[in-house]
Write an enzyme that holds these catalytic residues in place. Structure first.
Site, PDB file in Angstrom:
ATOM      1  N   HIS A  81       6.945  -8.062 -10.796  1.00 21.76           N
ATOM      2  CA  HIS A  81       7.034  -8.399  -9.372  1.00 21.76           C
ATOM      3  C   HIS A  81       5.907  -7.711  -8.606  1.00 21.76           C
ATOM      4  O   HIS A  81       5.182  -8.346  -7.839  1.00 21.76           O
ATOM      5  CB  HIS A  81       8.411  -7.952  -8.863  1.00 21.76           C
ATOM      6  CG  HIS A  81       8.612  -8.012  -7.380  1.00 21.76           C
ATOM      7  ND1 HIS A  81       9.381  -8.980  -6.764  1.00 21.76           N
ATOM      8  CD2 HIS A  81       8.158  -7.208  -6.386  1.00 21.76           C
ATOM      9  CE1 HIS A  81       9.381  -8.763  -5.456  1.00 21.76           C
ATOM     10  NE2 HIS A  81       8.645  -7.697  -5.190  1.00 21.76           N
ATOM     11  N   GLU A  82       5.741  -6.415  -8.816  1.00 25.00           N
ATOM     12  CA  GLU A  82       4.705  -5.671  -8.084  1.00 25.00           C
ATOM     13  C   GLU A  82       3.308  -6.157  -8.482  1.00 25.00           C
ATOM     14  O   GLU A  82       2.430  -6.294  -7.634  1.00 25.00           O
ATOM     15  CB  GLU A  82       4.846  -4.160  -8.311  1.00 25.00           C
ATOM     16  CG  GLU A  82       6.153  -3.553  -7.795  1.00 25.00           C
ATOM     17  CD  GLU A  82       6.425  -3.843  -6.317  1.00 25.00           C
ATOM     18  OE1 GLU A  82       5.473  -4.079  -5.565  1.00 25.00           O
ATOM     19  OE2 GLU A  82       7.607  -3.852  -5.930  1.00 25.00           O
ATOM     20  N   ASP A 116       9.000 -12.489  -7.315  1.00 23.03           N
ATOM     21  CA  ASP A 116      10.177 -12.497  -8.197  1.00 23.03           C
ATOM     22  C   ASP A 116      10.006 -13.521  -9.324  1.00 23.03           C
ATOM     23  O   ASP A 116      10.261 -13.224 -10.492  1.00 23.03           O
ATOM     24  CB  ASP A 116      11.448 -12.824  -7.393  1.00 23.03           C
ATOM     25  CG  ASP A 116      11.954 -11.624  -6.590  1.00 23.03           C
ATOM     26  OD1 ASP A 116      11.600 -10.477  -6.934  1.00 23.03           O
ATOM     27  OD2 ASP A 116      12.710 -11.837  -5.620  1.00 23.03           O
TER      28      ASP A 116
HETATM   29 ZN   LIG Z   1       8.004  -7.077  -3.315  1.00 17.04          ZN
END
Ligand SMILES: [Zn+2]
Length: 677
Positions: free
Chosen positions: A514-515, A579
């Protein structure tokens, strides 16, 4: 200071604290008792995966939401409390030592006898100075003092990475100065916004009464503040408009700043802050700063006194006697967020201390708790995830070769930070004593503000962190092109040294993915490998990206969080893209593990099923209605249920794992399916 960072998650509590190894945590890996076996995974996977947990874990009275993050916060807090208490009990700690500062801050915050006795005396000197203001210059000079110590009237000002010259720090000006959580609350006409405005005015009146204003004055003051804040709100960009880094970057000289905002005496302001006038600025929202200047010109000095008084009041309320604390809780906690009771004092002091002296507290905890092995393991997963994304970029069908090349350069340039900073902030210049909670906090604020201001015009310090090690969260910072995972998130249910790979890749692996993906979401993709705002996309690839982002926006716009409150697909697109990307990238990495290859079931679930259950488990959470309505307006993250169901409905490996067929709600029709990264 205003930051560019993309968080993993947003919580009502701004700051979290942790403890180290959770060796007795009962929830190893995935707990099958969380499952609601009556629910159909093809209809609502979130309900299936964690429905029983939701049913059995009502929200404690002091919380506005209750889920994995909050539970981890609670278990951490107990350990943190012991350390704060033992520091406070250590009366022989040398003056100026970390333990003395951490202990005395905590002591002053817990000294309710003194705090009650003092009432609002700690802010008396501010109130008196505001009352004595006679000229516009004095107004601005006092604004600088309030900026340093208590709150941010008008705007935010400080040093930030220069978005188009990312090795340098630049003076940055950003919109601000509002007491409500979003500019739309001042302008929208829906019934909830109207109700919020009414209660806000009442809240201000009550606070003005507490500092001795008579009823008529309190009313006039509150009306004046509302008028000023509404004007500031109308000149503010919306939170969707704030997502555009190009629009929000406006470098200009001091002369240009004076030209667009001639009636705000900048020289007086900088003198008040104790700095030289910076040669250049990034004025994030020039329209807003112009309006501030016009307002200073339009309104007489006497009209500004209620506004500055209010800013001091709302910024200092947590440090004053219980009358102020309770008023602030009644509005912010109870009314806006739906919490039933005020959190115990020690937790509030702990949260404040984390803001004020976060790296000092972090240093003490890391010494006690963070095992180097956790750092190594996490670094391995990050490495595997970066390889997965590289492979996926190479295989992308919608992206041309030139853009791919640039994307891979950016990926290879990522900085990864795990656990805690290599270099800590030196707090030796800050004075903390047992005498005054408010003073301690104001001293720490001023110290941090001046540390920040001293960076204007200097080289970027690459070792800095924008989050404390004890914070349960993670972030991507586009101007530094870095991903950061504080020690506190390397704990169950995110990361569990004793759990199987499926659950760790489904949780922490996806968090990491996600990051990383934030570097390539609607905002991140506008920055290059060095963190500069630069368009490295071919026109066609840009168009291809936007089309796919549009599908994500449409999908999430259709989700209804509560009543008539729809998810804001545009506001949440970056997080939703992250996500979906995180799940795809982590799943690829998981496919290389022995567990995936073995296909062996645990508790009746295949490795692939456990991967997706691991993701759902992270997001289990009950929310109060008020909190949900607030977050839907202001939080760039979708409500947790949709962070699970939204991306999974786009993932064929998920459909296969749970036998989800065409036409089922958890499966997008082929024409609506979206894959970006
Ligand atoms: Zn985020």
């Amino acid at each position: 200071m205003k930051s560019h960072i993309s968080l993993l998650f947003l919580m009502f509590l701004p700051i979290l604290v942790f403890a180290g190894s959770n060796s007795k945590d009962p929830s190893r890996g995935f707990d099958p008792d969380n499952i609601d076996s009556a629910a159909n995974p093809a209809k609502d996977f979130y309900q299936f995966a964690v429905g029983n947990w939701l049913k059995n874990n009502p929200i404690p009275d002091e919380w506005s939401s209750w889920g994995s993050f909050e539970a981890l916060y609670e278990s951490n807090s107990k350990v943190v409390k012991e350390i704060l208490e033992s520091s406070a009990a250590n009366i022989n700690a040398p003056k100026g030592s970390n333990i003395q500062k951490v202990g005395d801050y905590y002591y002053s915050g817990m000294d309710t006898i003194k705090i009650e006795k003092d009432g609002y005396a700690p802010i008396n000197s501010f109130l008196k100075k505001i009352a004595d203001i006679k000229t516009k210059d004095e107004l601005i000079s006092e604004t600088a003092q309030i900026h340093l110590k208590v709150e941010h009237p008008f705007f935010w000002f400080g040093a930030s990475v220069d978005g188009k010259n990312s090795t340098m720090m630049i003076a940055q000006l950003s919109q601000g100065g509002l007491g409500l959580p979003d500019r739309d609350y001042y302008t929208n006409d829906d019934s909830r916004s109207k109700e919020i405005r009414e209660k806000y005015i009442q809240y201000m009146q009550n606070m003005f009464r507490l500092i001795g204003k008579d009823e008529a004055t309190a009313k006039t003051y509150a009306a004046k503040v509302m008028e000023i804040e509404t004007r500031l709100a109308k000149a503010s960009l919306t939170n969707v408009e704030l997502r555009d880094p190009v629009r929000n970057y406006n470098k200009m000289s001091f002369d240009s700043l004076k030209t667009i905002a001639p009636d705000f005496n900048w020289a007086v302001y900088f003198k008040g802050l104790g700095i030289k006038t910076p040669p250049e600025f990034d004025v994030n929202q020039p329209g807003f700063i112009k309006e501030v200047s016009r307002m200073v010109k339009d309104l007489p000095v006497k009209d500004w006194k209620p506004y500055l008084t209010w800013c001091v009041l709302r910024g200092s309320a947590p440090y004053l006697s219980s009358a102020f604390v309770n008023e602030a809780f009644n509005f912010n906690g109870k009314f806006l967020n739906g919490s039933k009771v005020l959190r115990p004092r020690w937790k509030r002091v702990m949260g404040a201390e984390d803001n004020a002296l976060g790296e000092l507290v972090g240093q003490l905890y890391i010494e006690k708790t963070f095992p180097p092995a956790a750092k190594e393991r996490a670094r391995n997963i990050v490495g595997n995830l970066l390889v997965s994304l590289k492979e996926r970029i190479n295989k992308l069908e919608w992206m041309g070769e030139d853009t791919k090349k640039a994307a891979l350069v950016k990926l290879a340039a990522f900085t990864v930070k795990i656990g805690y900073p290599d270099k800590w902030i030196d707090f030796s210049g800050v004075n903390i004593s047992r005498d005054s909670y408010f003073e301690n906090d104001a001293n720490a604020s001023e110290f941090l503000a001046k540390e920040n201001l001293a960076k204007i015009g200097k080289l970027v310090d690459k070792t800095e962190w924008e989050m404390h090690p004890q914070t349960v969260n993670a972030y991507y910072e586009p101007v530094r092109n870095e991903i950061v995972f504080p020690a506190a998130i390397l704990q169950p249910p995110f990361f569990n040294v004793d759990a199987d790979d499926a659950v760790n890749y489904g949780a922490m692996g996806v968090v990491i993915g996600h990051e990383i993906t934030h570097g390539f979401d609607d905002q991140g993709r506008q920055y290059d490998a060095q963190g500069n705002i630069k368009d490295w996309w071919t026109e066609n690839d840009s168009k291809q990206f936007d089309e796919r982002a549009k599908t994500i926006i449409d999908q999430f716009n259709n989700y209804v969080a509560i009543d008539t409150f729809h998810v804001n697909g545009e506001l949440t697109q970056g997080e939703n893209i992250a996500d979906l990307g995180g799940l795809n990238v982590s799943f690829d990495a998981f496919k290389k593990t022995d567990e995936f290859k073995s296909g062996e079931k645990i508790n009746g679930f295949t490795p692939v099923q456990r991967f997706f259950l691991g993701w759902a488990q992270v997001w289990r959470e009950n929310d109060r209605d008020e909190s949900l309505k607030l977050l839907i307006k202001s939080d760039p993250h979708s409500p947790n249920k949709f962070r699970v169901n939204g991306p999974l409905s786009n993932i064929p490996e998920f459909w296969d794992a749970f036998n989800i067929r065409q036409g089922d709600p958890m499966r997008r029709a082929d024409k609506d399916l979206v894959k970006i990264w």
